[in-house]
Design a protein around this motif. Sequence first.
Motif, PDB file in Angstrom:
ATOM      1  N   VAL A 257      -5.408  10.996  10.023  1.00 40.45           N
ATOM      2  CA  VAL A 257      -6.348  10.163  10.766  1.00 40.45           C
ATOM      3  C   VAL A 257      -6.696  10.871  12.076  1.00 40.45           C
ATOM      4  N   THR A 277      -9.287  10.855   7.494  1.00 36.25           N
ATOM      5  CA  THR A 277      -9.907   9.586   7.864  1.00 36.25           C
ATOM      6  C   THR A 277     -10.364   9.688   9.310  1.00 36.25           C
ATOM      7  N   THR A 279     -11.748   7.789  12.584  1.00 35.14           N
ATOM      8  CA  THR A 279     -11.867   6.445  13.185  1.00 35.14           C
ATOM      9  C   THR A 279     -11.556   6.535  14.676  1.00 35.14           C
ATOM     10  N   THR A 281      -9.202   6.388  17.552  1.00 36.73           N
ATOM     11  CA  THR A 281      -7.730   6.436  17.678  1.00 36.73           C
ATOM     12  C   THR A 281      -7.271   6.142  19.108  1.00 36.73           C
ATOM     13  N   ASN A 291      -7.070  -2.529  14.969  1.00 36.47           N
ATOM     14  CA  ASN A 291      -8.083  -1.870  14.137  1.00 36.47           C
ATOM     15  C   ASN A 291      -7.549  -0.574  13.545  1.00 36.47           C
ATOM     16  N   GLN A 294      -5.032  -1.373  10.941  1.00 39.37           N
ATOM     17  CA  GLN A 294      -5.696  -1.896   9.733  1.00 39.37           C
ATOM     18  C   GLN A 294      -6.325  -0.768   8.917  1.00 39.37           C
ATOM     19  N   THR A 295      -6.942   0.181   9.616  1.00 33.88           N
ATOM     20  CA  THR A 295      -7.544   1.333   8.923  1.00 33.88           C
ATOM     21  C   THR A 295      -6.472   2.099   8.154  1.00 33.88           C
ATOM     22  N   ASN A 298      -5.365   0.034   5.155  1.00 31.83           N
ATOM     23  CA  ASN A 298      -6.404   0.079   4.110  1.00 31.83           C
ATOM     24  C   ASN A 298      -6.329   1.380   3.319  1.00 31.83           C
ATOM     25  N   ASN A 299      -5.953   2.453   3.994  1.00 31.85           N
ATOM     26  CA  ASN A 299      -5.853   3.760   3.340  1.00 31.85           C
ATOM     27  C   ASN A 299      -4.606   3.884   2.475  1.00 31.85           C
TER      28      ASN A 299
END
Lengths: 301, 301
Positions: A257, A277, A279, A281, A291, A294-295, A298-299
């Motif tokens: 990430v 990923t 997003t 951070t 958030n 959650q990301t 979800n992964n």
Amino acid sequence: MITVLSGGTGTPKLLQGLKEIVDPSELTIIVNTLENDYFSGVYVSADIDTVLYTMSDIINDEFWYGIKDDTFITHERLNELGCPELLRIGDKDRATKIQKTLLMEKYGLAKACEIQTKDMGLTCKILPMSNEQSDIKIITDIGELEFHDFLIKYQQEPEVLDVQFSEVSPAPGIIEAINNSDAVIIGPSNPITSILPILSLEGVREALKNTYVVAVSPIIGSDSVSGPASKFMRALDIDVSSVGVASLYEDFLDNFVIDTEDENLKDEINQIVNKVTVTNTIMNSLGAKKNLAQTIINNIL
Amino acid sequence: MITVLSGGTGTPKLLQGLKEIVDPSELTIIVNTLENDYFSGVYVSADIDTVLYTMSDIINDEFWYGIKDDTFITHERLNELGCPELLRIGDKDRATKIQKTLLMEKYGLAKACEIQTKDMGLTCKILPMSNEQSDIKIITDIGELEFHDFLIKYQQEPEVLDVQFSEVSPAPGIIEAINNSDAVIIGPSNPITSILPILSLEGVREALKNTYVVAVSPIIGSDSVSGPASKFMRALDIDVSSVGVASLYEDFLDNFVIDTEDENLKDEINQIVNKVTVTNTIMNSLGAKKNLAQTIINNIL
């Protein structure tokens, strides 16, 4: 079950979000112990206590160290007596450290953490990476420094030439926790002084190869989000970037990430890690922490 | 120069008066260390700290233990954590104990006390009776008890059958202090657990024989003014009276101060000690403490 590898402040910030969206009884947190040492007669395992306090919602999240709204009566009196403490230990925080010291001397560190975790009413597991006393030395341009001296007394200012730490055995349950997890999250902690010590434990890299591992980069652009990670990476000739961090975890990492600011690095990192990923951070609010958590979840699922 | 042999609370009360009428730089206080031990990770030498605090005018003179108006944040937090402290250590008091522990582990107890005495701006000398760790066991009708357990956990209630303590060597300077003194004052402390341990040190009784020694009786009638002295005396088959106390000091005592209530014992005690001084020994005000101290000084000079 999810296992989280944790160090100083980056991962606890993520835990603050993660505990809101995952049942804490599903979490095992393996914590770096390399910087643990005796101060003022008590055993200080700052990284473990930060996790304990974060999971208990009493963390001082201005400094990510100690208990919120704590007092410093003993600490200040030691100053008056001409016996200053290197670490600023609060009065309530000192109670945790006294209890841990007494429990540890009787039962070892892992059992001490287990008892304290239960005493604080927590349902997660907090495992120190090792029961053994370890040691970390920062080799700098002004000589060899103890970790806390480098961090506090010298304010991270000397140029770092090398980082050396002792080999220790994993605490009981570490390998099993990784093996029994659906996924392992490596938080955005200092890769050199927080995560590498855990990865260096016998059997950990092997166990991680057999588990789904997602890591969050602690670097944005060419600098660490907080703390001296970039200094340590440079000293070890590692590219100070998310690419450099990915290379450290290359043999077992499944998903990396990175921050949206580093989107341009995605292709380069994809040559090291299968999935990248992108997003936000930067965890500057509880919402941002949730958030990001959650990301990650979800992964994993 | 005056040397004072001190223990728990009786002698510190006298010191509170004595320091007002004698220049403290003329005072050397030799303090019992038999009850010292580690609690909550720090070395607790309660009798030494009581003398330090008394001479610094910060003693909690309700309990003759700890610092006046101290807070108990760490202590109360340890209770909340399910790790209660046997000794109630205040937050400022804990700083003294942390400093002493660190100094002692580096330099030994005597040097630690010397440094702390100077740090607190005192001009008197405070000498622990020994640098060695000692041990005292109270043999009771419910079994062998640690001293602090007997005192606090069991509230001095079990019947005492015997008192046993380990032999230790005198700290450097003890014998010299007695030899170089114009007089030695034995305060009204527990003769069994506070004074006898000092008298048992090699060379102390010999040195006292060559010095003018005045002692204050801690007993009035057939009971101790405070604390469990009478229980301990009975266990060792010593008459619980000023006569009994005089017999313990018989070989070196020059002057014995007893309370006016015990005036009827004067002749009997005179067969043991050459001189008997009768005065008010109940120190229930600063005035009473100063009066008793002045009477002693008048007898010395």
